[in-house]
Motif scaffolding. Sequence first.
Motif, PDB file in Angstrom:
ATOM      1  N   ALA A  18     -19.204  19.831  10.044  1.00 38.64           N
ATOM      2  CA  ALA A  18     -18.539  21.134  10.107  1.00 38.64           C
ATOM      3  C   ALA A  18     -17.555  21.173  11.277  1.00 38.64           C
ATOM      4  N   ARG A  19     -17.951  20.613  12.414  1.00 39.42           N
ATOM      5  CA  ARG A  19     -17.049  20.570  13.575  1.00 39.42           C
ATOM      6  C   ARG A  19     -15.817  19.724  13.271  1.00 39.42           C
ATOM      7  N   ALA A  20     -16.000  18.625  12.559  1.00 38.23           N
ATOM      8  CA  ALA A  20     -14.858  17.766  12.206  1.00 38.23           C
ATOM      9  C   ALA A  20     -13.913  18.496  11.260  1.00 38.23           C
ATOM     10  N   ARG A  21     -14.471  19.278  10.332  1.00 40.99           N
ATOM     11  CA  ARG A  21     -13.613  20.042   9.415  1.00 40.99           C
ATOM     12  C   ARG A  21     -12.808  21.096  10.173  1.00 40.99           C
ATOM     13  N   VAL A  22     -13.431  21.775  11.134  1.00 42.77           N
ATOM     14  CA  VAL A  22     -12.713  22.762  11.951  1.00 42.77           C
ATOM     15  C   VAL A  22     -11.605  22.064  12.735  1.00 42.77           C
ATOM     16  N   SER A  23     -11.898  20.908  13.277  1.00 41.86           N
ATOM     17  CA  SER A  23     -10.891  20.154  14.027  1.00 41.86           C
ATOM     18  C   SER A  23      -9.721  19.772  13.142  1.00 41.86           C
ATOM     19  N   SER A  24      -9.987  19.435  11.900  1.00 41.70           N
ATOM     20  CA  SER A  24      -8.909  19.102  10.966  1.00 41.70           C
ATOM     21  C   SER A  24      -8.006  20.311  10.715  1.00 41.70           C
ATOM     22  N   VAL A  25      -8.602  21.479  10.643  1.00 42.07           N
ATOM     23  CA  VAL A  25      -7.810  22.704  10.477  1.00 42.07           C
ATOM     24  C   VAL A  25      -6.949  22.928  11.724  1.00 42.07           C
ATOM     25  N   LEU A  26      -7.500  22.640  12.901  1.00 40.38           N
ATOM     26  CA  LEU A  26      -6.731  22.786  14.136  1.00 40.38           C
ATOM     27  C   LEU A  26      -5.537  21.831  14.174  1.00 40.38           C
ATOM     28  N   VAL A  27      -5.726  20.614  13.678  1.00 45.11           N
ATOM     29  CA  VAL A  27      -4.614  19.656  13.612  1.00 45.11           C
ATOM     30  C   VAL A  27      -3.520  20.208  12.702  1.00 45.11           C
ATOM     31  N   ALA A  28      -3.921  20.708  11.546  1.00 43.77           N
ATOM     32  CA  ALA A  28      -2.938  21.267  10.614  1.00 43.77           C
ATOM     33  C   ALA A  28      -2.229  22.462  11.249  1.00 43.77           C
ATOM     34  N   GLY A  29      -2.972  23.297  11.969  1.00 43.74           N
ATOM     35  CA  GLY A  29      -2.374  24.449  12.638  1.00 43.74           C
ATOM     36  C   GLY A  29      -1.382  24.041  13.704  1.00 43.74           C
ATOM     37  N   SER A  30      -1.711  22.997  14.452  1.00 41.64           N
ATOM     38  CA  SER A  30      -0.790  22.509  15.489  1.00 41.64           C
ATOM     39  C   SER A  30       0.482  21.937  14.866  1.00 41.64           C
TER      40      SER A  30
END
Length: 148
Positions: free
Chosen positions: A36-48
């Motif tokens: 779940a943490r890795a999925r949130v991090s992936s969303v953060l990458v896309a947001g950046s």
Amino acid sequence: MEGGSVVVARAITGAEFDEALGRAERLLDSFDRIGARARVSSVLVAGSALAAFLLLALIVATGLPAAAAVAVAVVGVAGEGLTIVAILRHVRALHAMARRDERAMLEVVDMLRELLPDIAKEEGWGPARVQIAAARVSRFPIGRRGSR
């Protein structure tokens, strides 16, 4: 001795079985939280990445002078790039933790699957206890995990 290797098996008790199964369940929970943490991090990458794109679009839309536009773009995109690199390093560390937890979990659960019938028989477990233990063990994947 068969095939050049010796296998020494030590029977475990029902209490040890339950303790090992509890450890495996905690590892499964940890594995799922890491995912779940890795999925949130992936969303953060896309947001950046989106933020960097929007910054460039805003620079073009405002019609800043060329020198100012380049300066703002370089600083903004560099900042977003560093953010993405930091997040990706974090994701890589999460994946390493997940692989470690997965290996440990599967090793324990594979052993428990094999031992369950013998322990139940040796300790005279009733049908309900065997069914509960089997249901708990069945929560785990067999072999390497794909998706749950």
